[in-house]
Design a protein around this motif. Structure first.
Motif, PDB file in Angstrom:
ATOM      1  N   GLN A   1       0.717  -1.100   0.059  1.00  0.00           N
ATOM      2  CA  GLN A   1       0.044  -0.068  -0.026  1.00  0.00           C
ATOM      3  C   GLN A   1       1.082   1.225  -0.048  1.00  0.00           C
ATOM      4  O   GLN A   1       0.604   2.169  -0.623  1.00  0.00           O
ATOM      5  N   GLN A   2       1.726   1.252   0.718  1.00  0.00           N
ATOM      6  CA  GLN A   2       2.774   2.474   0.923  1.00  0.00           C
ATOM      7  C   GLN A   2       3.621   2.637  -0.364  1.00  0.00           C
ATOM      8  O   GLN A   2       3.904   3.782  -0.812  1.00  0.00           O
TER       9      GLN A   2
ATOM     10  N   LYS B   1       2.139   2.197  -3.435  1.00  0.00           N
ATOM     11  CA  LYS B   1       1.122   2.740  -4.234  1.00  0.00           C
ATOM     12  C   LYS B   1       1.048   4.184  -3.792  1.00  0.00           C
ATOM     13  O   LYS B   1       0.704   5.068  -4.694  1.00  0.00           O
ATOM     14  N   GLN B   2       1.113   4.547  -2.471  1.00  0.00           N
ATOM     15  CA  GLN B   2       0.941   6.254  -2.125  1.00  0.00           C
ATOM     16  C   GLN B   2       2.290   6.723  -2.725  1.00  0.00           C
ATOM     17  O   GLN B   2       2.153   7.858  -3.136  1.00  0.00           O
TER      18      GLN B   2
END
Length: 483
Positions: free
Chosen positions: A152-153, A155-156
């Motif tokens: 997820q990080q 993706k950020q």
């Protein structure tokens, strides 16, 4: 959940539907009214209408492999047409107050990554393929597998990197930053202004536009970006009328002889589905399509969930109603963007403005889409905006995307280093693809040297292998003797 979100959900005893339209869109059931939906549709349009200016400027400022540029008037028509049709389709089919238009960041990939390697029709063909891939991923259920493959990080970090890339483009387009000619024999690649300092009225318009935009954003004024563009365009027109200005760049701010004109659909349908593979090579084309899919797919997911949550529409499991239809329509929007030569289109976070005005259903999209349809006939009015008046919006969007950096754990090097390389490589290489590749490869390598290779999803291993070949394509070609 905020009070606003709690109050936005369905009431315990929903009033009876007033008519068939109310029943179809579940307006009363979701605690809304026709008045709120109309206001919401208007608010959404005015907070995202800047795309009618920015998308033609971003796509129109680039040239393809053969030195061809796209016509600004035709780009305005294409942008408005796709936004009109797909926003209405999302409203009718997905029943969410979620407007669709050409995606910022995605159009940068098309303009500055795809076009230089192929013709414009080839580039738009890859956009169509991107949309088809997204639709296929939705239909086959691979969405969760792909989402789980990428941390997820990371993706950020991709979103943050794209934000910096967009901001850099804004500074360059406005003339605030310029490339130092190679003849200067210096290792510094860029400088302030054209000669190491700011000169000329156009750059002043840009600087004032940036100050106005950030002031409006700081005060949370709805439609801040559009207000800034319109205001600075008026200022630019006034300056151009009284000052001796050699050039504004691509667009000169002069009042047109006529405001209304017949839409020019010359770019609609001008695409080549597989031409990009022949021009850029199969590997490069595949990676470019992957870049578009990655950016579009995850940006859309975040937007859809965020808007639905703000509207109080998530169910008890935190799921979006009709998520399958909504995701498929978003994929179809990318296809439509390629077919119309408007670049990949996707859901807009600015839809939150409509939700803030009370929109809870797809009926608001009929209003937003209808206004985009009206914009089809106002092309002359929309093509007088100079780069210097529109570029501050790119700075603002860059800032908004940069805010996601707070979600990255900078104390964990195994994610912080790949995130940093992703963010830094995009503006420094002027390439979104290179930034993503740098992040993926470094993530896999760091996980491996830390003895955590098993934590890396097999899909990420496969994609990283493709990026390794991509970065090493020159020596690979020499070894294989294909040069």
């Amino acid at each position: 959940m905020s009070e606003r979100q709690q109050g936005a959900g369905r009431p315990s005893a929903a009033p009876a539907a007033a008519n068939g339209v109310d029943r179809y869109f579940q307006i009363s059931e979701r605690g809304s009214t026709f008045g709120r939906e109309i206001r919401g549709g208007l608010a959404t349009f005015f907070t995202m209408a800047y795309i009618l200016v920015l998308n033609p400027i971003i796509l129109g400022s680039a040239k393809d492999k053969f030195g061809h540029s796209l016509d600004t008037g035709q780009l305005v028509t294409a942008t408005a047409l796709v936004a009109c049709v797909m926003t209405i389709v999302m409203g009718v089919g997905g029943n969410l107050p979620l407007a669709i238009a050409a995606g910022l960041g995605l159009n940068a990939v098309v303009a500055f990554q795809l076009a230089p390697l192929m013709s414009w029709s080839d580039a738009m063909g890859l956009v169509v393929l991107e949309g088809l891939v997204i639709c296929l991923l939705v239909l086959t259920g691979l969405r969760k597998a792909i989402m789980n493959a990428i941390p997820q990080q990371l993706k950020q970090a991709i979103g943050v990197g794209i934000g910096l890339f967009i901001a850099f483009i804004g500074f360059v387009d406005a003339g605030f930053v310029s490339r130092i000619p190679d003849a200067a024999n210096t290792t510094v690649p860029v400088q302030l202004g054209a000669v190491g300092r700011l000169t000329g009225w156009p750059v002043l318009v840009f600087c004032l536009g940036v100050l106005l935009t950030i002031a409006l954003l700081a005060r949370k004024v709805k439609g801040a970006i559009l207000i800034s563009i319109v205001t600075m365009t008026v200022v630019a027109i006034a300056i151009d009328a009284v000052a001796d200005i050699k050039s504004w760049g691509l667009t000169t701010p002069k009042v047109p002889d006529e405001i209304v004109a017949t839409p020019d659909f010359g770019l609609v349908g001008d695409f080549s589905l597989f031409g990009g593979f022949a021009e850029a090579g199969v590997l490069t084309a595949v990676l470019l399509v992957f870049t578009l899919v990655l950016s579009d797919f995850f940006d859309a997911m975040g937007t859809i969930v965020g808007i639905s949550a703000e509207a109080g529409l998530l169910d008890e499991k935190g799921q979006v109603p009709g998520i399958g239809r909504v995701l498929f329509i978003d994929g179809a929007a990318a296809v439509a963007g390629g077919l119309g030569s408007a670049s990949s289109s996707t859901a807009y976070i600015e839809s939150a403005a409509g939700v803030g005005e009370g929109a809870r259903t797809g009926f608001a999209n009929l209003v937003t889409g209808g206004l985009f349809g009206l914009a089809l006939f106002l092309t002359p009015l929309l093509t007088i905006v100079p780069l210097q008046a529109a570029a501050p919006a790119l700075i603002a969007v860059g800032f908004l995307m940069m805010t996601h950096v707070k979600y990255i754990d900078w104390d964990r090097y195994e994610i912080a280093i790949p995130a940093f390389l992703t963010i830094a490589a995009m503006p420094f290489t002027y390439s979104i693809t290179d930034g993503i590749g740098a992040g993926f490869l470094s993530y896999v390598v760091i996980k491996t040297v830390l003895g955590k290779a098993k934590e890396v999803n097999w899909l990420l291993w496969g994609v990283s292998a493709l990026f390794l070949v991509y970065f090493a394509i020159d020596p690979v070609e020499q070894v294989l003797g294909v040069r």
